[in-house]
Scaffold this motif. Structure first.
Motif, short mmCIF file in Angstrom:
data_model
loop_
_atom_site.label_atom_id
_atom_site.label_comp_id
_atom_site.label_asym_id
_atom_site.label_seq_id
_atom_site.Cartn_x
_atom_site.Cartn_y
_atom_site.Cartn_z
N ARG A 5 -2.97 6.81 -0.74
CA ARG A 5 -1.51 6.75 -0.65
C ARG A 5 -1.04 6.07 0.62
N GLN A 10 -1.28 2.40 0.37
CA GLN A 10 -0.25 1.93 -0.56
C GLN A 10 1.12 1.95 0.09
N TYR A 38 1.45 -0.97 2.35
CA TYR A 38 1.57 -2.16 1.52
C TYR A 38 2.97 -2.27 0.92
N VAL A 39 3.46 -1.17 0.39
CA VAL A 39 4.79 -1.17 -0.23
C VAL A 39 5.86 -1.54 0.79
N TYR A 44 7.11 0.75 -6.73
CA TYR A 44 6.86 1.07 -5.32
C TYR A 44 6.81 2.58 -5.13
N ARG A 82 3.46 3.84 -6.34
CA ARG A 82 2.38 3.54 -5.40
C ARG A 82 2.36 4.56 -4.26
N MET A 83 3.56 4.88 -3.76
CA MET A 83 3.62 5.82 -2.63
C MET A 83 3.16 7.22 -3.04
N GLY A 126 0.70 7.64 -5.12
CA GLY A 126 -0.73 7.57 -5.41
C GLY A 126 -1.10 7.40 -6.87
#
Ligand SMILES: Nc1ncnc2c1ncn2[C@@H]1O[C@H](COP(=O)(O)OP(=O)(O)OP(=O)(O)O)[C@@H](O)[C@H]1O
Ligand SMILES: [Mg+2]
Lengths: 254, 330
Positions: free
Chosen positions: A5, A8, A11-12, B99, B102-103, B105
Motif C-alpha cells: 500500500r 502504491q 505512486y498515486v 487511485y 490502489r491506496m 491495496g
C-alpha cells in the motif's frame, strides 16, 4: 513490494500530479513561456547595461538564473497546492486511507519535483539551443544535481507555507515580499559582485547558493563560490526545508 | 453484534465542547442516523470515528478496533463520504476510483472488477471517462459513494449525503444507499438534518444537539411523540385558546412558544375548521394558522421543550431548509 500500500500511495500521489500537470495545458504553456520572456526581454534589454566581473555574454550569465527561477516557482506552487486539496477536501480522502503521512509527503514531493524538473529541463535545452555554453560533461551532471536539489527545497518550502496558511490569499504576498526580493538579490538576474554590501547580503540568501552553483556548474564562469561548495550548502538547505516541511505537514490536522 | 461502540466520546475545541460525552452503538448491518441541526457535532463525531480527529476524552471501537490505538486497522475497515466534496476534479471518475483502490491495496484484477461493480451500482458507467469537473452535483455525490465502497468497507460513513441536491437526485441516492446496505451488507452511519431522509433510510436514529445525544429511537417512534401533523397558529389571546384546546382529546400535544401555539394532531386539514370554531366560542380571533408535517424542530420541541435554536428558528422558519448551506460549490 510494488503491491504494498505504501508504495502504491507514493505512486498515486506522484501520478496524480503528473496527470494534472500534463492535462493543464495553460499551466504547462505559461510556466514555460514566462521564463522564456524573462530570458529574451532581460537578455536583450540588460545586455548593454550590465557589466559582468569576468566578462562574457549576459545571456549566458542569465540562463542559469532563469532555469533556477522556473524550477523554484513551479516547485513552490506544487508544494503550496496542498492547500487546494485542503480546501477542496481531497486531502481528507488521502488522510483517511490506511497509509502513512510519510508516503503522502514523499509522493507529493516527488510529483512536484518531477514537474518542476521537466520545466527546468525544457528551459535549459532552449538556452543551450540559443548558444549558452556547457562547461563540461561533469558540469552538466552537476547542473542536473542542482536542479533536483532546488526542486526539492522549494517543494519543502511550499509545504511549510501550506501548513501555515488556511487558503490561497496569502500566497501572492509571500511570492512578492519574500521570494522575488530573494531572487533579485541572488545574482539570478544581475551580478552581486559590483557592490560589497550586496555580496554580503547574498551570503545570507539561500537562493544565492542555488543560482551561483547552477551557474558555476553549467557555464563555469562568473560564479563566486566553487560549485561543489555550493552543492554542499544547497544539500543542507534542501534537507532542512524538507524536514521542516514534512514535520509541519505531518502535524497539521485535516 | 455492535460494529461501532463509543464510550463517553468527547471533543473540545478550546472552550467549545463540540461533542459531549457521547455513548452509543451501531448494530452490524443496520442504517443508523445522526439527526441534528447545524453545529450539533455530527461531523466532529464522524471525524473522530474515522481517525481524522483525536478525541479529547472517551473512546470508540469500530469492528472491535480502537480508533486511537489501531488507526490503520480502523481505516481499512471503513469508507467515508465527507460532507464537503473530496474528489479530484481534474481526474476522471474512473481514475478517482482507481487511485483510491490502489491506496487501499487492491491488486490490479480486483481493482478492475470492483470499479465495474461500484460504477454499476451508482449508474455511472457511461461517465467513467469524463473529468469529474464536468459532473453534476448529484453525479459527484454518487461517485463519492461508489468510491467509499471500493474497498469493501464494513462500515460506510455518509456525512449529509444529499445536502443541496434536488428531490429527484435525493431519491436516487437514497435508493443506492438502501441497495448497498442490502446487497453488500454494509453497515451505514449517516448524518442528516432532513427528517424525511432519516425516516426513509434509517432503522434507528440518534438526535444530537449541542454535542449531546437526546434520544435514540426509530423515526416513527420519535414522530409519534409529536403527532402525525403539526398545526401552528397565532391569535389574539394565546392563553385563553390554549386553555380551551387542552380540553380536546384529539390533540396529542400542545406547546406554547414565541407567540405561537403548536399542536400535534391527526388529519390536520380537517382540524383547522374545528379549531377556528373553538376559538370563536371563547371569543379569540385567530391571526394565522397552518398545517404541516412534523419536522426535526417539532421533535426537538417535544423532547426538550425548546426549539432547536431560537436564533436559528428566526432566520429559517422551518428546519430542514438551510439556505446558508450550499454544497458542491467549486
Ligand atoms: N476545527 C474546529 N475548530 C473549532 N471549532 C470547530 C471545529 N470544527 C467544528 N467546530 C465547532 O464544533 C461544533 C460542531 O461542529 P460540526 O461540524 O461537528 O457540526 P455538524 O453537526 O456537522 O453541523 P452541520 O450540520 O452544519 O454540518 C460547531 O460549533 C463548530 O463551530
Ligand atoms: Mg457537518
Amino acid at each position: 513490494m510494488f503491491n504494498t500500500r505504501e508504495f502504491q500511495a507514493i505512486y498515486v500521489m506522484w501520478l496524480r500530479q503528473m496527470k494534472r500537470f500534463l492535462r493543464s495545458k495553460s499551466r504547462l504553456v505559461s510556466t514555460i513561456i514566462q521564463p522564456l520572456f524573462f530570458l529574451f526581454i532581460l537578455g536583450s534589454g540588460f545586455r548593454t547595461v550590465i557589466t559582468l566581473g569576468e566578462g562574457g555574454d549576459y545571456l549566458h550569465f542569465l540562463a542559469p538564473g532563469i532555469v533556477a527561477m522556473s524550477i523554484l516557482f513551479s516547485s513552490m506552487f506544487t508544494g503550496v497546492s496542498v492547500l487546494w486539496d485542503k480546501q477542496f477536501g481531497f486531502l481528507q480522502e488521502v488522510l483517511v486511507a490506511p497509509i502513512s503521512r510519510f508516503s503522502i509527503i514523499i509522493g507529493r514531493t516527488l510529483g512536484g519535483a518531477t514537474t518542476a524538473l521537466i520545466q527546468g529541463l525544457i528551459i535549459l535545452i532552449i538556452a543551450i539551443g540559443l548558444g549558452v555554453p556547457i562547461s563540461s560533461f561533469f558540469g552538466l551532471l552537476l547542473t542536473i544535481a542542482f536542479m533536483i536539489l532546488i526542486a526539492f527545497s522549494a517543494v519543502g518550502f511550499g509545504l511549510i507555507i501550506a501548513s501555515k496558511m488556511q487558503d490561497f490569499h496569502g500566497f501572492p504576498l509571500i511570492m512578492n515580499l519574500i521570494i522575488l526580493p530573494l531572487l533579485f538579490l541572488s545574482s539570478a538576474f544581475f551580478p552581486v559582485t559590483s557592490n560589497e554590501t550586496m555580496k554580503i547580503i547574498a551570503f545570507f540568501n539561500p537562493l544565492f547558493y542555488m543560482v551561483d552553483g547552477l551557474r558555476g556548474s553549467l557555464i563555469g564562469f562568473n560564479n563566486i563560490l566553487p560549485p561543489l561548495v555550493n552543492l554542499g550548502l544547497v544539500f543542507v538547505i534542501c534537507i532542512v526545508m524538507m524536514t521542516i516541511g514534512s514535520y509541519l505537514f505531518n502535524k497539521s490536522e485535516a | 453484534m455492535d460494529i461501532i461502540k463509543t464510550k463517553n466520546l468527547t471533543k473540545k475545541f478550546s472552550d467549545l465542547t463540540a461533542v459531549d460525552n457521547v455513548t452509543f452503538s451501531v448494530h452490524k448491518g443496520e442504517i443508523f442516523g445522526f439527526l441534528g441541526p447545524n453545529g450539533a457535532g455530527k461531523t466532529t463525531t464522524i471525524k473522530m470515528l474515522t481517525t481524522l480527529l483525536n478525541p479529547t476524552a472517551g473512546s470508540a471501537r469500530i469492528s472491535e478496533f480502537d480508533i486511537i490505538k489501531q488507526r490503520d486497522k480502523v481505516r481499512q475497515n471503513i469508507g467515508i463520504v465527507f460532507q464537503e466534496p473530496a474528489l479530484d476534479t481534474e481526474l476522471t471518475g474512473e481514475e478517482n476510483l482507481e487511485y483510491h483502490a490502489r491506496m487501499y491495496g487492491l491488486n490490479r484484477s480486483k481493482r478492475k472488477d470492483r470499479i465495474e461493480e461500484v460504477l454499476k451500482l451508482v449508474d455511472l458507467e457511461e461517465k467513467r471517462r469524463v473529468f469529474v469537473k464536468n459532473y453534476s452535483g448529484g453525479m459527484k455525490r454518487r461517485l463519492e459513494i461508489a468510491r467509499g465502497l471500493m474497498h469493501y468497507p464494513n462500515v460506510l460513513f455518509l456525512d449529509e449525503p444529499t445536502l443541496g441536491l434536488d428531490a429527484q437526485t435525493r431519491r436516487a441516492i437514497w435508493a443506492y444507499i438502501k441497495k448497498m446496505n442490502k446487497e453488500e451488507d454494509t453497515t451505514i452511519f449517516l448524518t442528516t438534518h432532513y427528517m424525511d431522509e432519516a425516516e426513509y433510510l434509517c432503522d434507528r436514529v440518534g438526535i444530537i444537539d449541542r454535542g449531546k445525544i437526546l434520544v435514540i429511537n426509530s423515526i416513527s417512534n420519535l414522530k409519534s411523540a409529536v403527532g402525525k401533523d403539526v398545526i401552528t397558529l397565532s391569535c389574539t389571546d394565546l392563553n385563553k385558546l390554549n386553555k380551551k384546546l387542552q380540553e380536546q382529546k384529539w390533540i396529542s400535544k400542545i406547546k406554547q412558544h414565541d407567540g405561537f401555539l403548536t399542536l400535534g394532531v391527526e388529519k390536520g386539514d380537517e382540524k383547522i375548521p374545528i379549531i377556528i370554531e373553538l376559538a370563536q366560542i371563547v371569543g379569540v380571533k385567530i391571526k394565522s394558522i397552518s398545517v404541516r408535517k412534523p419536522t426535526l424542530d417539532d421533535v426537538f420541541l417535544s423532547y426538550t421543550g425548546h426549539t432547536i435554536r431560537d436564533e436559528e428558528v428566526k432566520s429559517n422558519s422551518m428546519i430542514g431548509i438551510h439556505p446558508q448551506y450550499t454544497r458542491g460549490k467549486r
